[in-house]
Design a protein around this motif. Structure first.
Motif, PDB file in Angstrom:
ATOM      1  N   ILE A  64       0.835  -1.199   0.000  1.00  0.00           N
ATOM      2  CA  ILE A  64       0.000   0.000   0.000  1.00  0.00           C
ATOM      3  C   ILE A  64       0.870   1.250   0.000  1.00  0.00           C
ATOM      4  O   ILE A  64       0.578   2.224  -0.698  1.00  0.00           O
ATOM      5  CB  ILE A  64      -0.988  -0.032   1.182  1.00  0.00           C
ATOM      6  N   ALA A  65       1.955   1.234   0.748  1.00  0.00           N
ATOM      7  CA  ALA A  65       2.865   2.381   0.781  1.00  0.00           C
ATOM      8  C   ALA A  65       3.465   2.664  -0.593  1.00  0.00           C
ATOM      9  O   ALA A  65       3.700   3.821  -0.953  1.00  0.00           O
ATOM     10  CB  ALA A  65       3.976   2.145   1.799  1.00  0.00           C
ATOM     11  N   VAL A  66       3.684   1.625  -1.375  1.00  0.00           N
ATOM     12  CA  VAL A  66       4.255   1.788  -2.720  1.00  0.00           C
ATOM     13  C   VAL A  66       3.270   2.490  -3.651  1.00  0.00           C
ATOM     14  O   VAL A  66       3.638   3.385  -4.403  1.00  0.00           O
ATOM     15  CB  VAL A  66       4.666   0.413  -3.312  1.00  0.00           C
ATOM     16  N   VAL A  67       2.004   2.096  -3.613  1.00  0.00           N
ATOM     17  CA  VAL A  67       1.029   2.624  -4.571  1.00  0.00           C
ATOM     18  C   VAL A  67       0.272   3.850  -4.066  1.00  0.00           C
ATOM     19  O   VAL A  67      -0.293   4.602  -4.861  1.00  0.00           O
ATOM     20  CB  VAL A  67       0.030   1.533  -5.019  1.00  0.00           C
ATOM     21  N   ALA A  68       0.255   4.082  -2.766  1.00  0.00           N
ATOM     22  CA  ALA A  68      -0.561   5.159  -2.171  1.00  0.00           C
ATOM     23  C   ALA A  68      -0.328   6.540  -2.771  1.00  0.00           C
ATOM     24  O   ALA A  68      -1.286   7.291  -2.946  1.00  0.00           O
ATOM     25  CB  ALA A  68      -0.366   5.192  -0.665  1.00  0.00           C
ATOM     26  N   PRO A  69       0.901   6.925  -3.125  1.00  0.00           N
ATOM     27  CA  PRO A  69       1.078   8.261  -3.698  1.00  0.00           C
ATOM     28  C   PRO A  69       0.399   8.431  -5.059  1.00  0.00           C
ATOM     29  O   PRO A  69       0.183   9.555  -5.498  1.00  0.00           O
ATOM     30  CB  PRO A  69       2.591   8.389  -3.858  1.00  0.00           C
ATOM     31  N   HIS A  70       0.033   7.329  -5.695  1.00  0.00           N
ATOM     32  CA  HIS A  70      -0.426   7.379  -7.080  1.00  0.00           C
ATOM     33  C   HIS A  70      -1.915   7.121  -7.277  1.00  0.00           C
ATOM     34  O   HIS A  70      -2.461   7.493  -8.316  1.00  0.00           O
ATOM     35  CB  HIS A  70       0.362   6.367  -7.919  1.00  0.00           C
ATOM     36  N   VAL A  71      -2.576   6.447  -6.322  1.00  0.00           N
ATOM     37  CA  VAL A  71      -3.945   5.979  -6.570  1.00  0.00           C
ATOM     38  C   VAL A  71      -4.881   6.282  -5.410  1.00  0.00           C
ATOM     39  O   VAL A  71      -4.451   6.527  -4.289  1.00  0.00           O
ATOM     40  CB  VAL A  71      -3.970   4.452  -6.845  1.00  0.00           C
ATOM     41  N   GLU A  72      -6.177   6.213  -5.727  1.00  0.00           N
ATOM     42  CA  GLU A  72      -7.205   6.286  -4.695  1.00  0.00           C
ATOM     43  C   GLU A  72      -7.161   4.974  -3.919  1.00  0.00           C
ATOM     44  O   GLU A  72      -7.118   3.902  -4.509  1.00  0.00           O
ATOM     45  CB  GLU A  72      -8.587   6.473  -5.322  1.00  0.00           C
ATOM     46  N   MET A  73      -7.156   5.065  -2.609  1.00  0.00           N
ATOM     47  CA  MET A  73      -6.965   3.887  -1.776  1.00  0.00           C
ATOM     48  C   MET A  73      -8.255   3.511  -1.053  1.00  0.00           C
ATOM     49  O   MET A  73      -8.756   4.294  -0.248  1.00  0.00           O
ATOM     50  CB  MET A  73      -5.874   4.176  -0.748  1.00  0.00           C
ATOM     51  N   PRO A  74      -8.812   2.337  -1.309  1.00  0.00           N
ATOM     52  CA  PRO A  74      -9.962   1.886  -0.524  1.00  0.00           C
ATOM     53  C   PRO A  74      -9.562   1.763   0.951  1.00  0.00           C
ATOM     54  O   PRO A  74      -8.492   1.219   1.262  1.00  0.00           O
ATOM     55  CB  PRO A  74     -10.293   0.512  -1.108  1.00  0.00           C
ATOM     56  N   PRO A  75     -10.371   2.250   1.867  1.00  0.00           N
ATOM     57  CA  PRO A  75      -9.979   2.251   3.284  1.00  0.00           C
ATOM     58  C   PRO A  75      -9.777   0.860   3.882  1.00  0.00           C
ATOM     59  O   PRO A  75      -9.026   0.699   4.836  1.00  0.00           O
ATOM     60  CB  PRO A  75     -11.117   2.993   3.986  1.00  0.00           C
ATOM     61  N   ASP A  76     -10.411  -0.163   3.310  1.00  0.00           N
ATOM     62  CA  ASP A  76     -10.308  -1.511   3.867  1.00  0.00           C
ATOM     63  C   ASP A  76      -9.356  -2.413   3.097  1.00  0.00           C
ATOM     64  O   ASP A  76      -9.364  -3.633   3.270  1.00  0.00           O
ATOM     65  CB  ASP A  76     -11.695  -2.153   3.914  1.00  0.00           C
ATOM     66  N   LEU A  77      -8.498  -1.843   2.264  1.00  0.00           N
ATOM     67  CA  LEU A  77      -7.640  -2.664   1.403  1.00  0.00           C
ATOM     68  C   LEU A  77      -6.677  -3.537   2.204  1.00  0.00           C
ATOM     69  O   LEU A  77      -6.525  -4.724   1.908  1.00  0.00           O
ATOM     70  CB  LEU A  77      -6.867  -1.792   0.409  1.00  0.00           C
ATOM     71  N   ALA A  78      -6.030  -3.008   3.219  1.00  0.00           N
ATOM     72  CA  ALA A  78      -5.092  -3.811   4.023  1.00  0.00           C
ATOM     73  C   ALA A  78      -5.819  -4.991   4.669  1.00  0.00           C
ATOM     74  O   ALA A  78      -5.308  -6.123   4.681  1.00  0.00           O
ATOM     75  CB  ALA A  78      -4.411  -2.953   5.082  1.00  0.00           C
ATOM     76  N   GLU A  79      -7.011  -4.743   5.159  1.00  0.00           N
ATOM     77  CA  GLU A  79      -7.807  -5.794   5.784  1.00  0.00           C
ATOM     78  C   GLU A  79      -8.167  -6.886   4.769  1.00  0.00           C
ATOM     79  O   GLU A  79      -8.069  -8.084   5.066  1.00  0.00           O
ATOM     80  CB  GLU A  79      -9.077  -5.153   6.342  1.00  0.00           C
ATOM     81  N   ARG A  80      -8.560  -6.487   3.565  1.00  0.00           N
ATOM     82  CA  ARG A  80      -8.902  -7.470   2.526  1.00  0.00           C
ATOM     83  C   ARG A  80      -7.681  -8.285   2.112  1.00  0.00           C
ATOM     84  O   ARG A  80      -7.761  -9.502   1.936  1.00  0.00           O
ATOM     85  CB  ARG A  80      -9.507  -6.779   1.311  1.00  0.00           C
ATOM     86  N   LEU A  81      -6.528  -7.606   1.930  1.00  0.00           N
ATOM     87  CA  LEU A  81      -5.309  -8.328   1.552  1.00  0.00           C
ATOM     88  C   LEU A  81      -4.903  -9.329   2.628  1.00  0.00           C
ATOM     89  O   LEU A  81      -4.506 -10.459   2.326  1.00  0.00           O
ATOM     90  CB  LEU A  81      -4.178  -7.343   1.264  1.00  0.00           C
TER      91      LEU A  81
END
Length: 109
Positions: A64-81
């Motif tokens: 998430i840290a890699v892509v966060a500067p570039h994209v809209e981040m779903p708030p529950d993405l870490a939990e889903r992964l």
């Protein structure tokens, strides 16, 4: 393997998309960010691509840290992964996956 395609932020017109997910055979999360290039203006080229080696990216937060500067981040993405990773706990490689690992890495672990 899981895969989540993420949309670029409005202020990132040079980004086409990003993808994150969990690769069970390699036991790593992965991140890709596709940038517009002269040769690939619509599809983009993966100029950022991490998680191609066994165990390279061990946490959802790392990808998430890699892509966060570039994209809209779903708030529950870490939990889903994390949930997708846990769902594969105890799964063994199939015959073809084991053969590919031996060929590529000299081992199936």
């Amino acid at each position: 393997m899981s895969r989540h395609d993420l949309q670029p932020k409005a202020d990132q017109p040079h980004v086409v998309r990003a993808t994150v997910g969990w690769d069970r055979p390699l036991q790593t999360f992965f991140a890709q960010v596709f940038f517009r290039t002269e040769d690939e203006p619509d599809e983009g080229e993966a100029l950022i691509w991490l998680g191609t080696e066994p165990g390279e990216m061990l946490t959802p937060e790392a990808v998430i840290a890699v892509v966060a500067p570039h994209v809209e981040m779903p708030p529950d993405l870490a939990e889903r992964l994390n949930a997708e990773m846990r769902q594969t706990t105890g799964m063994k490689d199939g015959r073809h996956q084991a053969a590919a690992k031996r060929s590529l890495f000299g081992s199936i672990h």
